[in-house]
Motif scaffolding. Sequence first.
Motif, PDB file in Angstrom:
ATOM      1  N   GLY A 314       0.809  -1.215   0.000  1.00  0.00           N
ATOM      2  CA  GLY A 314       0.000   0.000   0.000  1.00  0.00           C
ATOM      3  C   GLY A 314       0.840   1.262   0.000  1.00  0.00           C
ATOM      4  O   GLY A 314       0.558   2.212  -0.734  1.00  0.00           O
ATOM      5  N   VAL A 315       1.890   1.278   0.826  1.00  0.00           N
ATOM      6  CA  VAL A 315       2.766   2.457   0.880  1.00  0.00           C
ATOM      7  C   VAL A 315       3.489   2.636  -0.447  1.00  0.00           C
ATOM      8  O   VAL A 315       3.588   3.757  -0.977  1.00  0.00           O
ATOM      9  CB  VAL A 315       3.781   2.323   2.040  1.00  0.00           C
ATOM     10  N   GLN A 316       4.003   1.532  -1.006  1.00  0.00           N
ATOM     11  CA  GLN A 316       4.683   1.624  -2.299  1.00  0.00           C
ATOM     12  C   GLN A 316       3.726   2.084  -3.391  1.00  0.00           C
ATOM     13  O   GLN A 316       4.070   2.924  -4.235  1.00  0.00           O
ATOM     14  CB  GLN A 316       5.286   0.270  -2.680  1.00  0.00           C
ATOM     15  N   GLY A 317       2.502   1.549  -3.369  1.00  0.00           N
ATOM     16  CA  GLY A 317       1.508   1.973  -4.350  1.00  0.00           C
ATOM     17  C   GLY A 317       1.169   3.445  -4.232  1.00  0.00           C
ATOM     18  O   GLY A 317       0.969   4.141  -5.234  1.00  0.00           O
ATOM     19  N   ALA A 318       1.134   3.955  -2.982  1.00  0.00           N
ATOM     20  CA  ALA A 318       0.851   5.374  -2.766  1.00  0.00           C
ATOM     21  C   ALA A 318       1.948   6.243  -3.368  1.00  0.00           C
ATOM     22  O   ALA A 318       1.665   7.260  -4.024  1.00  0.00           O
ATOM     23  CB  ALA A 318       0.703   5.653  -1.274  1.00  0.00           C
ATOM     24  N   TYR A 319       3.193   5.853  -3.162  1.00  0.00           N
ATOM     25  CA  TYR A 319       4.304   6.614  -3.743  1.00  0.00           C
ATOM     26  C   TYR A 319       4.216   6.621  -5.268  1.00  0.00           C
ATOM     27  O   TYR A 319       4.470   7.647  -5.920  1.00  0.00           O
ATOM     28  CB  TYR A 319       5.642   6.033  -3.304  1.00  0.00           C
ATOM     29  N   GLU A 320       3.857   5.486  -5.851  1.00  0.00           N
ATOM     30  CA  GLU A 320       3.736   5.417  -7.319  1.00  0.00           C
ATOM     31  C   GLU A 320       2.649   6.355  -7.817  1.00  0.00           C
ATOM     32  O   GLU A 320       2.809   7.032  -8.844  1.00  0.00           O
ATOM     33  CB  GLU A 320       3.453   3.976  -7.742  1.00  0.00           C
ATOM     34  N   VAL A 321       1.536   6.426  -7.086  1.00  0.00           N
ATOM     35  CA  VAL A 321       0.437   7.329  -7.461  1.00  0.00           C
ATOM     36  C   VAL A 321       0.901   8.780  -7.387  1.00  0.00           C
ATOM     37  O   VAL A 321       0.653   9.584  -8.300  1.00  0.00           O
ATOM     38  CB  VAL A 321      -0.779   7.107  -6.533  1.00  0.00           C
ATOM     39  N   LEU A 322       1.593   9.140  -6.316  1.00  0.00           N
ATOM     40  CA  LEU A 322       2.035  10.523  -6.118  1.00  0.00           C
ATOM     41  C   LEU A 322       3.091  10.927  -7.140  1.00  0.00           C
ATOM     42  O   LEU A 322       3.067  12.050  -7.663  1.00  0.00           O
ATOM     43  CB  LEU A 322       2.579  10.689  -4.701  1.00  0.00           C
ATOM     44  N   VAL A 323       4.018  10.023  -7.446  1.00  0.00           N
ATOM     45  CA  VAL A 323       5.045  10.318  -8.448  1.00  0.00           C
ATOM     46  C   VAL A 323       4.413  10.503  -9.823  1.00  0.00           C
ATOM     47  O   VAL A 323       4.780  11.412 -10.580  1.00  0.00           O
ATOM     48  CB  VAL A 323       6.104   9.191  -8.486  1.00  0.00           C
ATOM     49  N   ALA A 324       3.434   9.655 -10.161  1.00  0.00           N
ATOM     50  CA  ALA A 324       2.765   9.771 -11.458  1.00  0.00           C
ATOM     51  C   ALA A 324       2.012  11.090 -11.567  1.00  0.00           C
ATOM     52  O   ALA A 324       2.027  11.746 -12.615  1.00  0.00           O
ATOM     53  CB  ALA A 324       1.808   8.591 -11.655  1.00  0.00           C
ATOM     54  N   ALA A 325       1.365  11.500 -10.478  1.00  0.00           N
ATOM     55  CA  ALA A 325       0.631  12.772 -10.497  1.00  0.00           C
ATOM     56  C   ALA A 325       1.592  13.945 -10.667  1.00  0.00           C
ATOM     57  O   ALA A 325       1.340  14.869 -11.451  1.00  0.00           O
ATOM     58  CB  ALA A 325      -0.167  12.928  -9.207  1.00  0.00           C
ATOM     59  N   ASP A 326       2.694  13.916  -9.936  1.00  0.00           N
ATOM     60  CA  ASP A 326       3.686  14.989 -10.025  1.00  0.00           C
ATOM     61  C   ASP A 326       4.274  15.064 -11.438  1.00  0.00           C
ATOM     62  O   ASP A 326       4.448  16.158 -11.997  1.00  0.00           O
ATOM     63  CB  ASP A 326       4.785  14.752  -9.003  1.00  0.00           C
ATOM     64  N   ARG A 327       4.567  13.912 -12.009  1.00  0.00           N
ATOM     65  CA  ARG A 327       5.147  13.879 -13.360  1.00  0.00           C
ATOM     66  C   ARG A 327       4.154  14.435 -14.384  1.00  0.00           C
ATOM     67  O   ARG A 327       4.507  15.247 -15.245  1.00  0.00           O
ATOM     68  CB  ARG A 327       5.526  12.444 -13.733  1.00  0.00           C
ATOM     69  N   GLY A 328       2.891  14.024 -14.287  1.00  0.00           N
ATOM     70  CA  GLY A 328       1.885  14.508 -15.230  1.00  0.00           C
ATOM     71  C   GLY A 328       1.694  16.006 -15.153  1.00  0.00           C
ATOM     72  O   GLY A 328       1.511  16.675 -16.172  1.00  0.00           O
ATOM     73  N   MET A 329       1.765  16.565 -13.936  1.00  0.00           N
ATOM     74  CA  MET A 329       1.627  18.005 -13.766  1.00  0.00           C
ATOM     75  C   MET A 329       2.816  18.750 -14.359  1.00  0.00           C
ATOM     76  O   MET A 329       2.645  19.742 -15.067  1.00  0.00           O
ATOM     77  CB  MET A 329       1.477  18.338 -12.283  1.00  0.00           C
ATOM     78  N   LYS A 330       4.018  18.265 -14.090  1.00  0.00           N
ATOM     79  CA  LYS A 330       5.215  18.960 -14.558  1.00  0.00           C
ATOM     80  C   LYS A 330       5.353  18.901 -16.075  1.00  0.00           C
ATOM     81  O   LYS A 330       5.883  19.832 -16.695  1.00  0.00           O
ATOM     82  CB  LYS A 330       6.450  18.364 -13.891  1.00  0.00           C
TER      83      LYS A 330
END
Length: 360
Positions: A314-330
Amino acid sequence: MIIVLHGLDELRLRRRLEGLRVEAGGDAGAAGADVALLDGRDAKPDDILGPALTVPFLSPRRLVIVEGLLGRFEGGGGARGGGRGPRVDAFSPLLEGLAGGIPETTTLAFVEGALNAGRNPLLRRLDEIGVEVEHFPELKRGELVQFVREEAQLQGVDFQRGRSVRPLPEDEEWRRPREDDPAQLLAALHPNTLELARELEKLALYTMGRQATVDDIDLLCGGERETTIWELVDGVLDGDTAKALQALRFLLSRGESVSSLLGQLAAAYRPLATVLDLLEEGASPDEIGKAIRRPWPRLRDAAIQRARRLGREGVQGAYEVLVAADRGMKLGEVRDELALEVAVTRLLALAPPRAGRRAS
């Protein structure tokens, strides 16, 4: 003159607009009859051309402000505007009319907040006409602190450095601000320049000439936002969909920085990885609380329970979600607010609901 003003530094943008109004009518500013404010979210070409081609009535110049038009073309691909929103071709009459020239006595200002200038098809077409473009980027943390100091001088607010000393119950000590600089604390609580200016105005009235402390900032300027930030974080970590989404909508409606909210969520998951490591090592709750800097039983135990419910996947999945969101925004692949909303929805799906509470 045709000008495009865009960016997330809302205060500087609004002050630039006020400057245009003053320029239009001298020291008194343009009269009401010679200022036209149009909602570009549903405006048609003629709705804009009509006021822009009209000569001023009571002032030396006429000011026409169009808010939200460029935002209708955000995320659209290609010169024809892509599949989202209106097609740029539908605004050809506006572009042709502007290319033909507007009266020298008119200032036409297109105003937008977050804007991907390099990919906005309408902005590219306006640029071909030869408009002026002014960008007011969101201030970074260090720039925000400097802004707070400068704005405080304008508002007559003087800061007194020093740690928080107000009494708090033992189990509420976690709420005590760690900053000893009031300007740093205020910048952390309100990363929006327009809101910061309002908070400083309120602080000036509250302190009445005495120096403002971190406790003044915490009490007067942090309450509602702090509570709602924690509601968002708690809701996401506990899988409480209604609580999380309600807090998210409220924060976004107040103009909170999307990148700041994403950072708050990322920061909430970091201690959970440490908790999982320590649990595997057989550490006691007191040792865990000390390691994650949350020695207070209620806050410490909540972190332990959340780490156990999520687990490593769950923690690893959360990091993947947050990194993907940050990348899409940038990369400008998706609107910032949409990226955050999608990320929160995915994080909620990862979080098993707390025992004794049904999923929302």
